[in-house]
Design an enzyme around this catalytic site. Structure first.
Site, PDB file in Angstrom:
ATOM      1  N   HIS A 135       0.744  -1.370  -0.156  1.00  0.00           N
ATOM      2  CA  HIS A 135       0.027  -0.041  -0.095  1.00  0.00           C
ATOM      3  C   HIS A 135       0.818   1.485   0.096  1.00  0.00           C
ATOM      4  O   HIS A 135       2.018   1.254   0.450  1.00  0.00           O
ATOM      5  CB  HIS A 135      -0.948  -0.116   1.316  1.00  0.00           C
ATOM      6  CG  HIS A 135      -2.077   0.908   1.498  1.00  0.00           C
ATOM      7  ND1 HIS A 135      -1.810   2.229   1.879  1.00  0.00           N
ATOM      8  CD2 HIS A 135      -3.269   0.797   1.070  1.00  0.00           C
ATOM      9  CE1 HIS A 135      -2.873   2.834   1.601  1.00  0.00           C
ATOM     10  NE2 HIS A 135      -4.001   2.017   1.553  1.00  0.00           N
ATOM     11  N   ASP A 212       2.345  -4.124   8.171  1.00  0.00           N
ATOM     12  CA  ASP A 212       1.300  -3.523   8.062  1.00  0.00           C
ATOM     13  C   ASP A 212       0.128  -4.475   8.376  1.00  0.00           C
ATOM     14  O   ASP A 212       0.056  -5.278   7.321  1.00  0.00           O
ATOM     15  CB  ASP A 212       1.321  -2.939   6.630  1.00  0.00           C
ATOM     16  CG  ASP A 212      -0.035  -2.040   6.527  1.00  0.00           C
ATOM     17  OD1 ASP A 212      -1.119  -2.294   6.962  1.00  0.00           O
ATOM     18  OD2 ASP A 212       0.026  -1.544   5.281  1.00  0.00           O
ATOM     19  N   LYS A 238     -10.912  -0.455  10.385  1.00  0.00           N
ATOM     20  CA  LYS A 238     -11.140  -1.447   9.594  1.00  0.00           C
ATOM     21  C   LYS A 238     -11.345  -2.732  10.315  1.00  0.00           C
ATOM     22  O   LYS A 238     -11.785  -3.675   9.639  1.00  0.00           O
ATOM     23  CB  LYS A 238      -9.879  -1.762   8.775  1.00  0.00           C
ATOM     24  CG  LYS A 238      -9.306  -0.573   7.538  1.00  0.00           C
ATOM     25  CD  LYS A 238      -8.397  -1.102   6.972  1.00  0.00           C
ATOM     26  CE  LYS A 238      -7.583   0.121   5.965  1.00  0.00           C
ATOM     27  NZ  LYS A 238      -8.522   0.570   4.998  1.00  0.00           N
ATOM     28  N   CYS A 376      -4.562   2.483  -3.681  1.00  0.00           N
ATOM     29  CA  CYS A 376      -3.348   3.143  -3.180  1.00  0.00           C
ATOM     30  C   CYS A 376      -2.232   1.975  -3.240  1.00  0.00           C
ATOM     31  O   CYS A 376      -1.638   1.764  -2.320  1.00  0.00           O
ATOM     32  CB  CYS A 376      -3.621   3.456  -1.748  1.00  0.00           C
ATOM     33  SG  CYS A 376      -4.919   4.648  -1.459  1.00  0.00           S
TER      34      CYS A 376
HETATM   35  N1  PLP Z   1      -2.142  -0.489   4.821  1.00  0.00           N
HETATM   36  C1  PLP Z   1      -2.996  -1.084   4.122  1.00  0.00           C
HETATM   37  C2  PLP Z   1      -2.821  -2.750   3.562  1.00  0.00           C
HETATM   38  C3  PLP Z   1      -4.406  -0.898   3.890  1.00  0.00           C
HETATM   39  O1  PLP Z   1      -5.029  -1.513   3.072  1.00  0.00           O
HETATM   40  C4  PLP Z   1      -4.669   0.656   4.171  1.00  0.00           C
HETATM   41  C5  PLP Z   1      -6.141   1.363   3.783  1.00  0.00           C
HETATM   42  O2  PLP Z   1      -6.790   0.965   3.105  1.00  0.00           O
HETATM   43  C6  PLP Z   1      -3.626   1.311   4.724  1.00  0.00           C
HETATM   44  C7  PLP Z   1      -2.437   0.854   5.197  1.00  0.00           C
HETATM   45  C8  PLP Z   1      -3.897   2.794   5.584  1.00  0.00           C
HETATM   46  O3  PLP Z   1      -4.879   2.742   6.370  1.00  0.00           O
HETATM   47  P1  PLP Z   1      -5.582   3.907   7.326  1.00  0.00           P
HETATM   48  O4  PLP Z   1      -6.115   4.761   5.880  1.00  0.00           O
HETATM   49  O5  PLP Z   1      -6.399   3.501   7.944  1.00  0.00           O
HETATM   50  O6  PLP Z   1      -4.436   4.721   7.866  1.00  0.00           O
END
Ligand code: PLP
Length: 417
Positions: A135, A212, A238, A376
């Protein structure tokens, strides 16, 4: 056989999907006059009543700033906030609440770590290993540090099923490698990466690992000690909790070594114009008023999924994913991205030449909420040779009937093109 029957009926009783859905009022609303089919859980999950009520209850009856007041409300709010830290600790099996830093979410957790780690542990030419499927949150914070400090990023490649190439990963280590930053579960492919083994490999080289966990914590039991993760990040929203609150777990011996990320109230012991000393863990990393209402609600969400049982949630979602993969593959022109052996409840796809945005927009008109775009993860899109996908991601409250409606919806949209 007997065991299986007993076991499966027990599961049905424990996992009463109709009763679970009643906890989520939004699931019974309509969009465009059609029942909502919410399949965008990878982006954010819906909230059970228990979580929403925790927010209103605290605002109505406890609200006061934490860690500051001698008065009753402040002490009660502080107790709730710190009890939530203990709930998080238990949920991911950290050793101590000193290892649980509250942040705004996964993104802030990773930025905090990247900034603090690069400042204190890295110099020009040092390397961080990331993967092709990351991401942007796992890439851009390191690029910001790279621009400041001359850090180099090395990238683990993947095969066409969407699995990271472990032999190639092993070859990326050098004496310059300072950290591995890898996602537990891909938000696009659904791949569950073998992070336990990857951490063990990194540790052979004396390199710590940041995982992550944004897409793993909502779907499976996570035990940071069992993984031996040095750092682990996830977002409350989430995992059926509120927006604006998340967690960075770090082993205490690491967090002790790292400097603060932001300065301000809460994170100090004493301040003068000549010298400031910093608070102890975990407060050293929590400048300013924390989202103490959010942490209470996050703890409620973790209690909620714990009561259902993470193993039961995972079993339910795995069954949905198996069913959906089978059903969607019957659709003419269907291309699914991500067929890893170990896959979570995310299905990314394209059908024929239909643009992902067209498919998403038309499914929306049928009441079906899916995600479209690059999710993303633009470097992953480049690897796949596409601009974007349609993504259906399932949560604990989704049903096979909803998957049937999705499949019928995709077929209907396909016929229009
Ligand atoms: N990492 C992963 C794998 C994600 O799917 C996401 C969100 O879609 C994030 C990081 C970022 O999360 P947040 O926007 O809640 O900080």
């Amino acid at each position: 056989m007997v065991f299986f029957i007993l076991h499966s009926s027990f599961f049905i009783i424990m996992y009463d999907i109709n009763k679970i859905r009643e906890d989520f009022p939004i699931l019974s609303r309509e969009v465009y006059g059609k029942p909502l089919i919410y399949l965008d859980n990878g982006a954010t999950t819906q909230k059970p009543r228990q979580v929403v009520e925790a927010i209103t209850n605290e605002y109505y009856s406890v609200n006061a700033n934490v860690h500051r007041g001698v008065h009753f409300l402040s002490q009660q709010a502080t107790e709730l906030h710190e009890a939530s830290r203990e709930t998080v600790r238990r949920f991911i099996n950290a050793r101590s609440t000193n290892e649980i830093i509250f942040t705004r979410g996964t993104t802030e957790s990773i930025n905090l770590l990247a900034s603090s780690f690069a400042d204190s542990q890295m110099e020009a030419g040092d390397e961080v290993i990331v993967s092709t499927m990351e991401h942007h949150s796992d890439i851009v914070p390191w690029q910001l540090q790279a621009a400041k400090k001359g850090i180099v990023m090395k990238v683990i490649p993947m095969n066409d099923k969407g699995e990271l190439l472990q032999d190639e990963y092993k070859k990326l280590f050098s004496e310059k490698t300072k950290l591995v930053c890898v996602m537990h579960v891909s938000n696009v492919l659904g791949t569950v990466n073998p992070v336990k083994e990857m951490i063990a490999e990194a540790h052979l080289h004396g390199v710590p690992v940041l995982v992550d966990g944004a897409q793993s914590v909502p779907h499976m039991k996570v035990d940071v000690q069992d993984l031996d993760a040095d750092f682990f990040a996830f977002s409350g929203h989430k995992v059926y909790g509120p927006t604006g609150v998340g967690v960075l777990y770090g082993k205490e011996e690491w967090l002790d070594k790292l400097p603060p990320y932001q300065g301000g109230g809460e994170m100090i012991q004493s301040v003068s114009f000549e010298k400031t000393t910093f608070n102890e863990l975990p407060f050293k990393f929590e400048a300013g008023t924390p989202d103490y209402i959010g942490t209470t609600a996050l703890a409620k969400a973790l209690d909620y999924v714990s009561a259902l049982g993470m193993e039961n949630i995972e079993a339910h979602e795995q069954e949905l994913t198996r069913y959906a993969m089978q059903r969607l593959k019957q659709i003419e022109g269907m291309r699914i991205f991500g067929e890893a052996e170990h896959k979570s409840s995310v299905i990314s796809f394209l059908v024929g030449n239909i643009h992902h945005l067209d498919m998403g927009t038309l499914l929306d008109r049928l009441g079906i909420a899916v995600r479209t775009g690059h999710h993303c993860a633009q470097p992953l899109m480049i690897r796949l040779g596409i601009e974007g996908t349609v993504r259906a991601s399932f949560g604990l409250y989704n049903t096979k009937e909803e998957i049937d409606i999705l499949a019928a919806g995709i077929e209907r949209v396909s016929r229009m093109f």
